[in-house]
Design a protein around this motif. Structure first.
Motif, short mmCIF file in Angstrom:
data_model
loop_
_atom_site.label_atom_id
_atom_site.label_comp_id
_atom_site.label_asym_id
_atom_site.label_seq_id
_atom_site.Cartn_x
_atom_site.Cartn_y
_atom_site.Cartn_z
N PRO A 107 4.19 2.29 10.15
CA PRO A 107 3.25 1.29 10.68
C PRO A 107 1.96 1.88 11.25
N LEU A 108 1.95 3.17 11.53
CA LEU A 108 0.74 3.79 12.07
C LEU A 108 -0.10 4.50 11.01
N ASP B 211 -5.93 2.00 4.70
CA ASP B 211 -6.27 2.28 3.31
C ASP B 211 -5.12 2.91 2.53
N THR B 212 -4.13 3.46 3.23
CA THR B 212 -3.00 4.10 2.55
C THR B 212 -1.82 3.16 2.36
N LEU C 210 0.64 -4.11 2.32
CA LEU C 210 -0.05 -5.31 2.79
C LEU C 210 -0.08 -6.37 1.69
N GLY C 211 -0.19 -5.92 0.44
CA GLY C 211 -0.15 -6.86 -0.67
C GLY C 211 1.17 -7.58 -0.77
N VAL C 212 2.28 -6.86 -0.50
CA VAL C 212 3.61 -7.48 -0.51
C VAL C 212 3.69 -8.54 0.59
N ILE C 213 3.21 -8.21 1.79
CA ILE C 213 3.24 -9.17 2.90
C ILE C 213 2.42 -10.41 2.54
N HIS D 239 -6.56 -7.27 3.45
CA HIS D 239 -6.96 -6.69 4.74
C HIS D 239 -5.91 -7.02 5.81
N LEU D 240 -5.73 -6.11 6.75
CA LEU D 240 -4.94 -6.37 7.94
C LEU D 240 -5.92 -6.63 9.06
N VAL D 241 -5.98 -7.86 9.52
CA VAL D 241 -6.98 -8.27 10.51
C VAL D 241 -6.39 -8.12 11.91
#
Length: 528
Positions: free
Chosen positions: A130-131, A135-136, A141-144, A339-341
């Motif tokens: 999670p940390l 960009d890696t 994020l696409g799965v979520i 994106h993770l906002v």
């Protein structure tokens, strides 16, 4: 199919001194492959260890800053084989979905497909941290984001908060969204209405969020009393928390009318989605006027739960509540990038892509939900497809009705007259011989090789027994369960006294559960 299981009825208890399982005593306490396992502290002492460590230089500088231990740690030292065997032996005394039918009502203990586990163990998912820099982890994020999309599609809602970690956590998220929306319009309301047929966590969540909870009665058919609800609505009511299908295993046919009435009074509708497995692919809660609903991925979408893994409770939100959802959230922009906002970029991102800042109530967790559960749930969805998910609901309802109609001549089924049930069948202890209870029947089911059903819930039925077979059990499995269930129920009605001391064949006989709950012994004390 419905004949009592004669061979399964053990009418007498073991002779005194024979132990919980009966038979001759052994020197070790073991009974063949049923091994008597001591506490881990009783296997080894704390003067040994299974790991070799280098000697500490007495003159080495102390880097512990005054935090050095001044007493023995008190943990047992075991060799690796001892540790592995200890926990393997304990695991053999547990009951799990891979051992047999798990009839817990309102828990949806369905089979966890191994395909889900294979995908979750792929290095790109299993090793993500999670940390890591955003960009890696664009793929994660696409799965979520993909899972979020399908949750919105399946429920007919506008948005979704993915970070809640379980059902009750999701309930809190939804209620906080409602509170934020009311505060944004300067409307301080104090009351949440909760029907008798709702899950017990609903009033607890509302109270935890600072609301006063008031009950709405049920009709004789086991559904929400619509007229009583309408009569109580007013300017102090923030909303209603309703479980649909409800804990009596029944669908609420007045759900649309309930939502319309609450909205007209200025409130919001929270739906407990723990029982979504009964309607997935068949009914979209958004079409029923629901404003917020948590979805138990560990129920409807088959991710392991209980002792098998953590839960996950995403909350789908209506258009009215979506702007108030928690941070962080994922969003796919027109260039295809997910994106993770987070807090630092939320206002700027919303202005650029949504035309203005949103009014997030805050944050639910340190990180963005349960990645392993997201991966499993999306795998389950994609492998089933739209038609498969629809069949999930249909088969779950079929199995529950098969149990209901196979047992209603033996056990009291208080709402059998209300028509077909949904995902679970509800029974009560009416008709049991004096002195025998639901608990006694449940302990008798352990002797038959089954984990007991949910007991004494919902509270609206005396001695309730709630059975949920899910869609993953075959007719042969359910027939075997019905045979055992009927046998033990008939014993309870006939006054079989041996049920009061069941189970007789489990690793342990009946324990004092009240004392265990009120006076738990949580730390080991050396008897010397």
């Amino acid at each position: 199919m419905n004949a009592p299981n004669q061979s399964g009825w053990k009418p007498t208890t073991p002779e005194a001194g024979d132990g919980a399982q009966g038979g001759l005593a052994t020197t070790t306490g073991n009974k063949a492959l049923m091994l008597e396992e001591p506490l881990i502290f009783e296997i080894a002492d704390n003067q040994t260890t299974g790991v070799d460590l280098p000697e500490v230089d007495a003159g080495a500088a102390d880097r512990l800053g005054g935090m050095a231990r001044d007493a023995d740690i008190g943990l047992p030292g075991l060799a690796e084989p001892e540790a592995v065997r200890h926990y393997t032996r304990l695991s053999r005394q547990n009951y799990g979905i891979d051992l047999g039918f798990f009839p817990l009502g309102s828990c949806t203990m369905k089979h966890n497909p191994r395909l889900n586990e294979k995908v979750a163990r792929m290095p790109g998912f299993a090793d993500v941290h999670p940390l890591q820099p955003v960009d890696t982890v664009r793929g994660a994020l696409g799965v979520i984001n993909e899972l979020a999309h399908w949750l919105i599609e399946l429920t007919g809602m506008h948005g979704v908060a993915m970070s809640p970690k379980a059902g009750a956590h999701g309930e809190l998220c939804g209620i906080l969204c409602i509170r934020a929306a009311l505060e944004a319009r300067g409307d301080a309301r104090e009351v949440i209405l909760v029907p008798e047929s709702a899950h017990g966590t609903n009033p607890a969540t509302a109270a935890f969020a600072g609301y006063r909870v008031e009950d709405i009665p049920a009709t004789p058919e086991g559904r929400v009393d619509l007229e009583a609800l309408k009569a109580r609505l007013g300017p102090d009511v923030a909303g209603v928390m309703i479980t649909n299908p409800n804990t009596c295993g029944l669908f609420e046919p007045d759900m649309r009318a309930i939502s319309d009435a609450v909205h007209e009074a200025g409130g919001f509708v929270y739906c407990d989605g723990a029982n979504f497995n009964a309607i997935v692919g068949r009914v979209r809660p958004g079409d029923l006027g629901v404003d917020a609903m948590h979805i138990n991925l560990h129920k409807t979408f088959s991710t392991p739960h209980g002792g098998g893994g953590p839960g996950s409770g995403p909350v789908v939100l209506s258009k009215a509540l979506s702007p108030y959802g928690p941070l962080p959230y994922t969003a796919r922009t027109k260039d295809g990038v997910v994106h993770l906002v987070e807090e630092e970029s939320a206002d700027e991102f919303a202005r650029e892509h949504f035309g203005g800042p949103l009014s997030h109530f805050g944050r639910m967790t340190a990180f963005h939900g349960q990645m392993g559960m997201f991966t499993r749930a999306l795998t389950y969805m994609l492998s089933h497809g739209a038609d498969g998910l629809k069949q999930v609901a249909e088969d779950a309802v079929l199995n529950a009705n098969y149990i209901l109609r196979s047992m209603e001549d033996v056990l009291h089924a208080p709402y059998a007259h209300s028509g077909p049930c949904m995902h679970e069948a509800l029974f009560g202890d009416k008709g049991f011989a004096e002195g025998l209870s639901t608990l006694d029947l449940a302990k008798g089911m352990i002797d038959e090789g089954y984990h007991p059903m949910t007991m004494y819930f919902p509270l609206v039925v005396h001695g309730a027994m709630l059975v949920e077979p899910t869609e993953t059990e075959s007719k042969a499995t359910i027939d075997q369960f019905i045979t055992a269930f009927r046998s033990v129920a008939e014993r309870a009605k006939a006054g079989d006294e041996s049920l009061k001391t069941a189970p007789h064949y489990a690793p342990r006989s009946r324990l004092d559960e009240t004392a265990a709950a009120r006076k738990p012994v949580l730390a080991y004390t050396d008897p010397q």
